[in-house]
Design an enzyme around this catalytic site. Structure first.
Site, mmCIF file in Angstrom:
data_model
loop_
_atom_site.group_PDB
_atom_site.id
_atom_site.type_symbol
_atom_site.label_atom_id
_atom_site.label_comp_id
_atom_site.label_asym_id
_atom_site.label_seq_id
_atom_site.Cartn_x
_atom_site.Cartn_y
_atom_site.Cartn_z
ATOM 1 C CG HIS A 60 -0.388 0.061 2.537
ATOM 2 N ND1 HIS A 60 0.530 -0.849 3.004
ATOM 3 C CD2 HIS A 60 -0.577 0.961 3.544
ATOM 4 C CE1 HIS A 60 0.861 -0.524 4.241
ATOM 5 N NE2 HIS A 60 0.218 0.574 4.592
ATOM 6 C CG HIS A 62 -0.169 4.224 4.851
ATOM 7 N ND1 HIS A 62 -0.966 3.411 5.619
ATOM 8 C CD2 HIS A 62 -0.921 5.315 4.528
ATOM 9 C CE1 HIS A 62 -2.159 3.989 5.768
ATOM 10 N NE2 HIS A 62 -2.158 5.133 5.112
ATOM 11 C CG ASP A 64 4.871 2.718 7.432
ATOM 12 O OD1 ASP A 64 4.016 2.995 6.552
ATOM 13 O OD2 ASP A 64 4.578 2.149 8.506
ATOM 14 C CG HIS A 65 4.138 -0.377 4.223
ATOM 15 N ND1 HIS A 65 4.165 -1.711 4.550
ATOM 16 C CD2 HIS A 65 3.729 0.276 5.334
ATOM 17 C CE1 HIS A 65 3.758 -1.859 5.806
ATOM 18 N NE2 HIS A 65 3.492 -0.673 6.302
ATOM 19 C CG HIS A 140 -4.117 -0.373 6.343
ATOM 20 N ND1 HIS A 140 -4.086 -0.203 7.702
ATOM 21 C CD2 HIS A 140 -3.004 0.264 5.877
ATOM 22 C CE1 HIS A 140 -3.031 0.509 8.026
ATOM 23 N NE2 HIS A 140 -2.355 0.817 6.933
ATOM 24 C CG ASP A 210 0.480 -1.688 7.613
ATOM 25 O OD1 ASP A 210 1.446 -2.446 7.414
ATOM 26 O OD2 ASP A 210 0.630 -0.484 7.811
ATOM 27 C CG HIS A 268 3.634 -2.776 10.675
ATOM 28 N ND1 HIS A 268 2.657 -1.996 11.243
ATOM 29 C CD2 HIS A 268 4.067 -2.074 9.602
ATOM 30 C CE1 HIS A 268 2.485 -0.894 10.524
ATOM 31 N NE2 HIS A 268 3.337 -0.924 9.529
HETATM 32 ZN ZN LIG Z 1 -0.217 1.419 6.611
#
Ligand SMILES: [Zn+2]
Length: 301
Positions: A60, A62, A64-65, A140, A210, A268
């Protein structure tokens, strides 16, 4: 299969806690799963031969990914990469990456193929020679997929002693490996299974990060050899998990138990916890074969 955790922490990167990224080796193929900031440094630190990566899967959008992706692409260009690269991720990923390259008047000598995803149903997105990859739609705050990696069945293994005992000539060994029945020097037909061993059963790995607790995935990931499931929070912070659409360690363990997986790997982790042992302890009350992801740790699957 061999899984190397490059990063397994949520939100902001810290010197000792890297955001999500993993390398999965499947029968000689390297794939990258998520690409948080700093992934290319982690690839170097753990001596991954990253020029061999041909497929990158992004769960996804976000930060941090996937904030490490444009930097990694830029480095591949500077290193003179010419091999095609395939990137699988949510709709919009192509626009995000190409805009950054364009604004810097940058380009790549290698072909970049974007496979943009928007289906809410599981779909097969890669059918390679030795493995397949399916999306695992998750729940998510933004559109998110996990990924299910499945080895294809391996060929049967030649039993040389059995073949010699049954007077099969060496020149037929290649045919036997390809699954054929053969004729021995007396003209008898020798069935393939008499001169081969069963191959090891194909392995499977599910990556799920996530997501909030989402039991709808259980059937699809049933009996995988290993499941990586996010566990951002401990049970104590369950309300926060619900609010932010993440999972607790207990919820990850319930999914592992319902799906009857071989091994559960947790990760995570929220930065609010100094120590991760409680994640394992809480999960093991429900699912015994639980391990903690750590940056740099490898798992044989
Ligand atoms: Zn996320």
């Amino acid at each position: 299969m061999k899984l190397t955790i490059l990063g397994c922490h949520s939100a902001t990167p810290r010197w000792d806690a890297h955001p999500t990224a993993q390398i999965l080796e499947i029968r000689g193929n390297l794939v990258l799963i998520d690409c948080g900031e700093g992934t290319q440094m982690q690839l170097r630190r753990y001596k991954v031969k990253f020029s061999r990566i041909k497929h990158i899967f992004i769960s996804h959008l976000h930060g941090d990914h996937f904030y490490g992706l444009v930097g990694l692409i830029s480095t591949f260009h500077l290193l003179g990469r010419e091999t095609d690269m395939h990137i699988y991720g949510p709709k919009g990923i192509k626009e995000a990456i190409l805009l950054l390259l364009k604004l810097g008047k940058s380009w790549t000598k290698f072909n970049l193929y974007f496979h943009e995803l928007d289906s809410k149903e599981p779909q097969e997105i890669l059918d390679d020679e030795k493995f397949t990859v399916e999306t695992i739609p998750l729940d998510h705050r933004v559109y998110t997929n996990g990924f299910l990696f499945k080895e294809k069945p391996r060929p049967r293994k030649l039993d040389v002693d059995a073949a010699k005992k049954l007077n099969v000539d060496v020149s037929y060994f290649q045919k036997i490996k390809q699954g054929a029945d053969v004729t021995n020097e007396y003209g008898d037909i020798i069935k393939n299974e008499k001169v081969t061993f069963d191959p090891d059963p194909p392995k499977s790995y599910a990556f799920c990060s996530d997501t909030s607790y989402f039991p709808q995935i259980v059937d699809q990931i049933s009996k995988v050899n290993a499941l990586y499931h996010e566990s951002t929070f401990l049970d104590y912070h369950h309300a926060l998990a619900v609010k932010t659409k993440h999972s607790t360690s207990k919820e990850a363990a319930v999914i592992a138990k319902k799906a009857n997986v071989g091994k559960l790997i947790l990760g995570h982790y929220s930065g609010r916890y100094g120590d991760h042992d409680m994640f394992k302890a809480e999960a093991q009350e429900i699912f015994e074969n639980t391990e903690l992801a750590e940056d740099g740790k490898t798992f044989k699957i």
